[in-house]
Write a protein that holds these residues in place. Sequence first.
Motif, PDB file in Angstrom:
ATOM      1  N   UNK A  32       0.835  -1.202   0.000  1.00 41.15           N
ATOM      2  CA  UNK A  32       0.000   0.000   0.000  1.00 41.15           C
ATOM      3  C   UNK A  32       0.876   1.261   0.000  1.00 41.15           C
ATOM      4  N   UNK A  33       2.050   1.148  -0.573  1.00 42.74           N
ATOM      5  CA  UNK A  33       3.018   2.244  -0.525  1.00 42.74           C
ATOM      6  C   UNK A  33       2.480   3.510  -1.182  1.00 42.74           C
ATOM      7  N   UNK A  34       1.712   3.363  -2.255  1.00 46.94           N
ATOM      8  CA  UNK A  34       1.223   4.553  -2.947  1.00 46.94           C
ATOM      9  C   UNK A  34       0.265   5.362  -2.073  1.00 46.94           C
ATOM     10  N   UNK A  35      -0.380   4.720  -1.129  1.00 48.50           N
ATOM     11  CA  UNK A  35      -1.322   5.424  -0.261  1.00 48.50           C
ATOM     12  C   UNK A  35      -0.656   5.983   0.994  1.00 48.50           C
ATOM     13  N   UNK A  36       0.501   5.467   1.373  1.00 44.35           N
ATOM     14  CA  UNK A  36       1.086   5.809   2.659  1.00 44.35           C
ATOM     15  C   UNK A  36       2.385   6.606   2.551  1.00 44.35           C
ATOM     16  N   UNK A  37       3.248   6.255   1.624  1.00 46.13           N
ATOM     17  CA  UNK A  37       4.606   6.798   1.626  1.00 46.13           C
ATOM     18  C   UNK A  37       4.630   8.306   1.423  1.00 46.13           C
ATOM     19  N   UNK A  38       3.920   8.817   0.443  1.00 48.33           N
ATOM     20  CA  UNK A  38       3.969  10.264   0.171  1.00 48.33           C
ATOM     21  C   UNK A  38       3.452  11.071   1.359  1.00 48.33           C
ATOM     22  N   UNK A  39       2.317  10.663   1.910  1.00 46.33           N
ATOM     23  CA  UNK A  39       1.781  11.407   3.056  1.00 46.33           C
ATOM     24  C   UNK A  39       2.647  11.203   4.297  1.00 46.33           C
ATOM     25  N   UNK A  40       3.223  10.020   4.465  1.00 43.03           N
ATOM     26  CA  UNK A  40       4.096   9.767   5.616  1.00 43.03           C
ATOM     27  C   UNK A  40       5.351  10.606   5.569  1.00 43.03           C
ATOM     28  N   UNK A  41       5.988  10.677   4.403  1.00 45.85           N
ATOM     29  CA  UNK A  41       7.190  11.505   4.273  1.00 45.85           C
ATOM     30  C   UNK A  41       6.846  12.983   4.416  1.00 45.85           C
ATOM     31  N   UNK A  42       5.690  13.377   3.898  1.00 44.80           N
ATOM     32  CA  UNK A  42       5.254  14.764   4.080  1.00 44.80           C
ATOM     33  C   UNK A  42       5.024  15.097   5.541  1.00 44.80           C
ATOM     34  N   UNK A  43       4.435  14.162   6.275  1.00 45.51           N
ATOM     35  CA  UNK A  43       4.197  14.353   7.702  1.00 45.51           C
ATOM     36  C   UNK A  43       5.511  14.474   8.463  1.00 45.51           C
ATOM     37  N   UNK A  44       6.479  13.630   8.120  1.00 47.72           N
ATOM     38  CA  UNK A  44       7.789  13.694   8.776  1.00 47.72           C
ATOM     39  C   UNK A  44       8.429  15.047   8.505  1.00 47.72           C
ATOM     40  N   UNK A  45       8.379  15.510   7.261  1.00 52.29           N
ATOM     41  CA  UNK A  45       8.943  16.823   6.927  1.00 52.29           C
ATOM     42  C   UNK A  45       8.233  17.951   7.652  1.00 52.29           C
ATOM     43  N   UNK A  46       6.916  17.850   7.761  1.00 52.62           N
ATOM     44  CA  UNK A  46       6.132  18.880   8.444  1.00 52.62           C
ATOM     45  C   UNK A  46       6.479  18.936   9.931  1.00 52.62           C
ATOM     46  N   UNK A  47       6.527  17.793  10.581  1.00 52.72           N
ATOM     47  CA  UNK A  47       6.839  17.752  12.014  1.00 52.72           C
ATOM     48  C   UNK A  47       8.257  18.253  12.281  1.00 52.72           C
ATOM     49  N   UNK A  48       9.225  17.755  11.512  1.00 52.28           N
ATOM     50  CA  UNK A  48      10.611  18.175  11.717  1.00 52.28           C
ATOM     51  C   UNK A  48      10.780  19.659  11.391  1.00 52.28           C
ATOM     52  N   UNK A  49      10.141  20.119  10.322  1.00 52.12           N
ATOM     53  CA  UNK A  49      10.236  21.532   9.954  1.00 52.12           C
ATOM     54  C   UNK A  49       9.622  22.444  11.000  1.00 52.12           C
ATOM     55  N   UNK A  50       8.486  22.049  11.540  1.00 48.84           N
ATOM     56  CA  UNK A  50       7.846  22.853  12.593  1.00 48.84           C
ATOM     57  C   UNK A  50       8.722  22.897  13.842  1.00 48.84           C
ATOM     58  N   UNK A  51       9.292  21.758  14.210  1.00 54.01           N
ATOM     59  CA  UNK A  51      10.153  21.713  15.394  1.00 54.01           C
ATOM     60  C   UNK A  51      11.380  22.605  15.202  1.00 54.01           C
ATOM     61  N   UNK A  52      12.009  22.508  14.031  1.00 51.89           N
ATOM     62  CA  UNK A  52      13.192  23.334  13.781  1.00 51.89           C
ATOM     63  C   UNK A  52      12.825  24.805  13.633  1.00 51.89           C
ATOM     64  N   UNK A  53      11.655  25.097  13.063  1.00 52.07           N
ATOM     65  CA  UNK A  53      11.222  26.483  12.927  1.00 52.07           C
ATOM     66  C   UNK A  53      10.989  27.143  14.269  1.00 52.07           C
ATOM     67  N   UNK A  54      10.367  26.425  15.185  1.00 54.90           N
ATOM     68  CA  UNK A  54      10.153  26.960  16.530  1.00 54.90           C
ATOM     69  C   UNK A  54      11.498  27.137  17.227  1.00 54.90           C
ATOM     70  N   UNK A  55      12.392  26.186  17.055  1.00 57.00           N
ATOM     71  CA  UNK A  55      13.724  26.306  17.647  1.00 57.00           C
ATOM     72  C   UNK A  55      14.481  27.503  17.095  1.00 57.00           C
ATOM     73  N   UNK A  56      14.350  27.749  15.802  1.00 56.13           N
ATOM     74  CA  UNK A  56      15.018  28.896  15.183  1.00 56.13           C
ATOM     75  C   UNK A  56      14.438  30.200  15.726  1.00 56.13           C
ATOM     76  N   UNK A  57      13.124  30.266  15.859  1.00 56.17           N
ATOM     77  CA  UNK A  57      12.491  31.475  16.403  1.00 56.17           C
ATOM     78  C   UNK A  57      12.913  31.704  17.852  1.00 56.17           C
ATOM     79  N   UNK A  58      12.990  30.628  18.638  1.00 53.42           N
ATOM     80  CA  UNK A  58      13.456  30.747  20.020  1.00 53.42           C
ATOM     81  C   UNK A  58      14.890  31.247  20.072  1.00 53.42           C
ATOM     82  N   UNK A  59      15.729  30.720  19.186  1.00 52.66           N
ATOM     83  CA  UNK A  59      17.132  31.118  19.172  1.00 52.66           C
ATOM     84  C   UNK A  59      17.275  32.587  18.768  1.00 52.66           C
TER      85      UNK A  59
END
Length: 97
Positions: A32-59
């Motif tokens: 079921x890779x076509x249904x999961x992989x794209x959204x899963x990788x997007x979710x990982x990028x979104x979570x990591x980007x939000x975490x780093x963005x907040x860290x950058x703003x704090x810094x």
Amino acid sequence: MKTSSRRFSKWLVGINVALAWGAIYLGIIYLQASAVVASGLGFIGLIAGAYMGVGHADYRAFIKATAATAFGYAPSGTAGGGDFPLVDTSSQNPEAQ
């Protein structure tokens, strides 16, 4: 003054990323890779980007506060929204005068 270790947010990001990788893995295993992989990788990028963005703003806030206390001023009227405090553009803004 107690500084934040951001321990809860680190754990939250780590757990969510691990779960997303687990979902990607299971999606590949169950063909079921076509249904999961794209959204899963997007979710990982979104979570990591939000975490780093907040860290950058704090810094940036920390650096601005440190400069204000160390040098007795807070940079204002600077190019790049305060990113480059050595470039003073306040003379170019007629509303600032």
